[in-house]
Design a protein around this motif. Sequence first.
Motif, PDB file in Angstrom:
ATOM      1  N   TYR A  95       0.838  -1.208   0.000  1.00 55.04           N
ATOM      2  CA  TYR A  95       0.000   0.000   0.000  1.00 55.04           C
ATOM      3  C   TYR A  95       0.869   1.252   0.000  1.00 55.04           C
ATOM      4  N   GLY A  96       0.349   2.279  -0.651  1.00 52.34           N
ATOM      5  CA  GLY A  96       1.014   3.578  -0.673  1.00 52.34           C
ATOM      6  C   GLY A  96       0.568   4.451   0.485  1.00 52.34           C
ATOM      7  N   THR A  97       1.131   5.627   0.553  1.00 52.89           N
ATOM      8  CA  THR A  97       0.855   6.550   1.658  1.00 52.89           C
ATOM      9  C   THR A  97      -0.576   7.078   1.647  1.00 52.89           C
ATOM     10  N   ASP A  98      -1.304   6.871   0.562  1.00 54.86           N
ATOM     11  CA  ASP A  98      -2.696   7.308   0.536  1.00 54.86           C
ATOM     12  C   ASP A  98      -3.583   6.445   1.435  1.00 54.86           C
ATOM     13  N   LEU A  99      -3.134   5.226   1.766  1.00 51.92           N
ATOM     14  CA  LEU A  99      -3.932   4.325   2.607  1.00 51.92           C
ATOM     15  C   LEU A  99      -3.389   4.190   4.022  1.00 51.92           C
ATOM     16  N   ILE A 100      -2.064   4.185   4.157  1.00 55.44           N
ATOM     17  CA  ILE A 100      -1.441   4.023   5.477  1.00 55.44           C
ATOM     18  C   ILE A 100       0.023   4.434   5.373  1.00 55.44           C
ATOM     19  N   ASN A 101       0.582   4.883   6.465  1.00 60.06           N
ATOM     20  CA  ASN A 101       2.014   5.142   6.515  1.00 60.06           C
ATOM     21  C   ASN A 101       2.700   3.786   6.333  1.00 60.06           C
ATOM     22  N   PRO A 102       3.475   3.590   5.277  1.00 61.38           N
ATOM     23  CA  PRO A 102       4.080   2.275   5.027  1.00 61.38           C
ATOM     24  C   PRO A 102       4.940   1.749   6.177  1.00 61.38           C
ATOM     25  N   ALA A 103       5.432   2.617   7.035  1.00 57.28           N
ATOM     26  CA  ALA A 103       6.233   2.174   8.182  1.00 57.28           C
ATOM     27  C   ALA A 103       5.398   1.360   9.170  1.00 57.28           C
ATOM     28  N   VAL A 104       4.089   1.587   9.198  1.00 62.18           N
ATOM     29  CA  VAL A 104       3.223   0.894  10.156  1.00 62.18           C
ATOM     30  C   VAL A 104       3.149  -0.607   9.859  1.00 62.18           C
ATOM     31  N   PRO A 105       2.705  -1.030   8.672  1.00 66.44           N
ATOM     32  CA  PRO A 105       2.674  -2.477   8.446  1.00 66.44           C
ATOM     33  C   PRO A 105       4.063  -3.107   8.468  1.00 66.44           C
ATOM     34  N   ARG A 106       5.080  -2.368   8.032  1.00 65.51           N
ATOM     35  CA  ARG A 106       6.438  -2.925   8.092  1.00 65.51           C
ATOM     36  C   ARG A 106       6.863  -3.187   9.536  1.00 65.51           C
TER      37      ARG A 106
ATOM     38  N   PRO B  21      -4.273  -9.058   8.793  1.00 64.62           N
ATOM     39  CA  PRO B  21      -4.148  -7.600   8.810  1.00 64.62           C
ATOM     40  C   PRO B  21      -5.244  -6.930   7.985  1.00 64.62           C
ATOM     41  N   MET B  22      -5.660  -5.760   8.435  1.00 66.55           N
ATOM     42  CA  MET B  22      -6.596  -4.964   7.646  1.00 66.55           C
ATOM     43  C   MET B  22      -6.342  -3.499   7.953  1.00 66.55           C
ATOM     44  N   VAL B  23      -6.643  -2.632   7.002  1.00 65.47           N
ATOM     45  CA  VAL B  23      -6.404  -1.200   7.154  1.00 65.47           C
ATOM     46  C   VAL B  23      -7.727  -0.464   7.023  1.00 65.47           C
ATOM     47  N   SER B  24      -7.944   0.462   7.949  1.00 68.06           N
ATOM     48  CA  SER B  24      -9.109   1.340   7.875  1.00 68.06           C
ATOM     49  C   SER B  24      -8.712   2.701   8.419  1.00 68.06           C
TER      50      SER B  24
END
Length: 123
Positions: free
Chosen positions: A24-35, A48-51
């Motif tokens: 996912y790109g920064t438009d959905l989540i800060n990529p550092a979070v799932p990493r 995992p899920m993003v909202s």
Amino acid sequence: MASNENSRSAAEIVAAEWSDILSYGTDLINPAVPRAAYQHPSLRELWPMVSHGVLYLSRCTQYPWSRDVGTAFPQSAGGYRVRRESDKTLIGVADTVEEAYELIANNLPDNCGPAVVGTADDL
């Protein structure tokens, strides 16, 4: 349950979802979070899920998901508030995303194992 989920194991389903979220790109989540979450083997086994820019983790792959795994909520002043939704327990406050997911990994529910195919009712 979708027919394609019948033929795939929970581990395969979870791995595929992690692969998507990690891209996912920064438009959905800060990529550092799932990493940061993915660095912990115990969290990597969860669904995992993003909202709304927040990563949620569940012990099952279908709705209704379990709500007993901590969630790191970013704070406007910086840092993260880590809370368990099932009982609204504040697990702690962390300065960094890495510290937040360390708190989550260290406060998993008893007998928390890999996610299962199914809902929270199946746990």
